[in-house]
Enzyme design. Sequence first.
Site, PDB file in Angstrom:
ATOM      1  N   ASP A 192       1.997   2.419  -3.915  1.00  0.00           N
ATOM      2  CA  ASP A 192       2.875   1.239  -3.914  1.00  0.00           C
ATOM      3  C   ASP A 192       3.797   1.241  -5.137  1.00  0.00           C
ATOM      4  O   ASP A 192       5.018   1.099  -5.010  1.00  0.00           O
ATOM      5  CB  ASP A 192       2.047  -0.058  -3.914  1.00  0.00           C
ATOM      6  CG  ASP A 192       1.358  -0.310  -2.588  1.00  0.00           C
ATOM      7  OD1 ASP A 192       1.354   0.595  -1.732  1.00  0.00           O
ATOM      8  OD2 ASP A 192       0.819  -1.423  -2.398  1.00  0.00           O
ATOM      9  N   SER A 248       4.224  -6.824  -3.004  1.00  0.00           N
ATOM     10  CA  SER A 248       4.771  -7.898  -3.835  1.00  0.00           C
ATOM     11  C   SER A 248       4.336  -7.778  -5.305  1.00  0.00           C
ATOM     12  O   SER A 248       5.169  -7.904  -6.217  1.00  0.00           O
ATOM     13  CB  SER A 248       4.357  -9.234  -3.212  1.00  0.00           C
ATOM     14  OG  SER A 248       3.987 -10.150  -4.168  1.00  0.00           O
ATOM     15  N   ALA A 287       6.100  -4.900  -7.050  1.00  0.00           N
ATOM     16  CA  ALA A 287       7.535  -5.164  -7.206  1.00  0.00           C
ATOM     17  C   ALA A 287       7.774  -6.149  -8.356  1.00  0.00           C
ATOM     18  O   ALA A 287       8.682  -5.954  -9.171  1.00  0.00           O
ATOM     19  CB  ALA A 287       8.114  -5.712  -5.900  1.00  0.00           C
ATOM     20  N   PRO A 294       6.821 -11.712   0.540  1.00  0.00           N
ATOM     21  CA  PRO A 294       5.593 -12.473   0.770  1.00  0.00           C
ATOM     22  C   PRO A 294       4.410 -11.855   0.020  1.00  0.00           C
ATOM     23  O   PRO A 294       4.309 -10.623  -0.040  1.00  0.00           O
ATOM     24  CB  PRO A 294       5.376 -12.390   2.287  1.00  0.00           C
ATOM     25  CG  PRO A 294       6.493 -11.617   2.850  1.00  0.00           C
ATOM     26  CD  PRO A 294       7.417 -11.188   1.766  1.00  0.00           C
ATOM     27  N   GLY A 308       0.966  -6.870   2.343  1.00  0.00           N
ATOM     28  CA  GLY A 308       1.146  -5.432   2.566  1.00  0.00           C
ATOM     29  C   GLY A 308       2.521  -4.908   2.206  1.00  0.00           C
ATOM     30  O   GLY A 308       2.844  -3.758   2.482  1.00  0.00           O
ATOM     31  N   LEU A 309       3.352  -5.747   1.558  1.00  0.00           N
ATOM     32  CA  LEU A 309       4.723  -5.314   1.246  1.00  0.00           C
ATOM     33  C   LEU A 309       4.915  -4.993  -0.242  1.00  0.00           C
ATOM     34  O   LEU A 309       6.042  -4.798  -0.695  1.00  0.00           O
ATOM     35  CB  LEU A 309       5.731  -6.388   1.696  1.00  0.00           C
ATOM     36  CG  LEU A 309       5.765  -6.659   3.205  1.00  0.00           C
ATOM     37  CD1 LEU A 309       6.779  -7.752   3.533  1.00  0.00           C
ATOM     38  CD2 LEU A 309       6.106  -5.395   4.002  1.00  0.00           C
TER      39      LEU A 309
HETATM   40  C1  MEV Z   1      -1.573  -0.378   0.230  1.00  0.00           C
HETATM   41  O1  MEV Z   1      -0.178  -0.493   0.364  1.00  0.00           O
HETATM   42  C2  MEV Z   1      -2.021   1.005   0.567  1.00  0.00           C
HETATM   43  C3  MEV Z   1      -3.517   1.243   0.484  1.00  0.00           C
HETATM   44  O2  MEV Z   1      -3.726   2.591   0.883  1.00  0.00           O
HETATM   45  C4  MEV Z   1      -4.066   1.024  -0.899  1.00  0.00           C
HETATM   46  C5  MEV Z   1      -3.595   2.073  -1.887  1.00  0.00           C
HETATM   47  O3  MEV Z   1      -3.180   3.161  -1.511  1.00  0.00           O
HETATM   48  O4  MEV Z   1      -3.684   1.793  -3.090  1.00  0.00           O
HETATM   49  C6  MEV Z   1      -4.297   0.352   1.456  1.00  0.00           C
END
Ligand code: MEV
Length: 309
Positions: free
Chosen positions: A148, A104, A107, A97, A101-102
């Site tokens: 990420d 995407s 990836a 999705p 927060g995954l």
């Molecule tokens: C996002 O997955 C993690 C955050 O800490 C942003 C980042 O580290 O770049 C919110």
Amino acid sequence: MFTTVSAPSKIILLGEHAVVYGVPAVAIPISSLRATVEIYESESEFVIVSSTTNSGRSIEVTSKDVENPLIRIIQQVTEHFGVTYPKVRLVIDSKIPIASGLGSGAAVSAAVGRAIATAIGKNIDNDLLNQFVFDVEKIHHGTPSGIDNTVIVYEKPIIFEKGKPIEPLKIGQPFHIVIADTGITALTRESVADVKRLYQEKPTDIKKIFDDIETLIRQATQHIADGNIKQLGSLVTLNHHLLQKLTVSSDELDNLVNTAISNGAFGAKLSGGGRGGNMIALVKKSDITQMKRCLLDAGASNVYDTQVV
Ligand code: MEV
């Protein structure tokens, strides 16, 4: 089609947002939820067709779309190897999705980077791909920490600290995580910018929160190494409370976190940029199915699970 390449999604187990300010964080790849790219030979111009399962959208990108982040990764790879765009059609199929927060975006970039290297007959190593994906992450997220792209490219559980070599996460005993989507999309770029503003307004208070997150992460990584999942769970929930203080939770995330805890999770928290997107719950293996049902009943739009090994 001559081949397929892919990259996983990810969750942040502990430490999102604080990681942008140099605090270590723990990230886990989700290998069962991936962005895949199929590579086809093409008679005409180079083209990418992208569709994301949850958005139902399909877009077509060509080499003329120079502002497009997908073209950016292709430019980086082809320039690095000193070649022109190959005549291929890349078809992206991402099950991840978007804006949830995954990871995407990272990836898809990683999979496209691998696809273009394959199409030009080159082997791209993870260190180089990670640098390229990080550059594209800056287009998506403004000031990303790099966590990420790193967890997604290397596809291993990691302790990530900005500017330090990647540390593999030591896992004393495998544990299980249920992931639940609020169904609300939220841009990490915005929550990261809001935390920055908050930090500028109240530097002492926010620094204290980052310090508290750092302390709990140092304890949590020891619990993970020792296989103390119950104690880890308490710290995961504590991390959620500290993220609430950073204003990056939401009613929907809090509702799913509370549901998980009242139904026996060891701990639960939002994961990633927050404000929407996904939360995670640490659960006993035997509770996975029941926990997923509870989270769906509480309003989750989708649920997944993963084993951390
Ligand atoms: C996002 O997955 C993690 C955050 O800490 C942003 C980042 O580290 O770049 C919110």
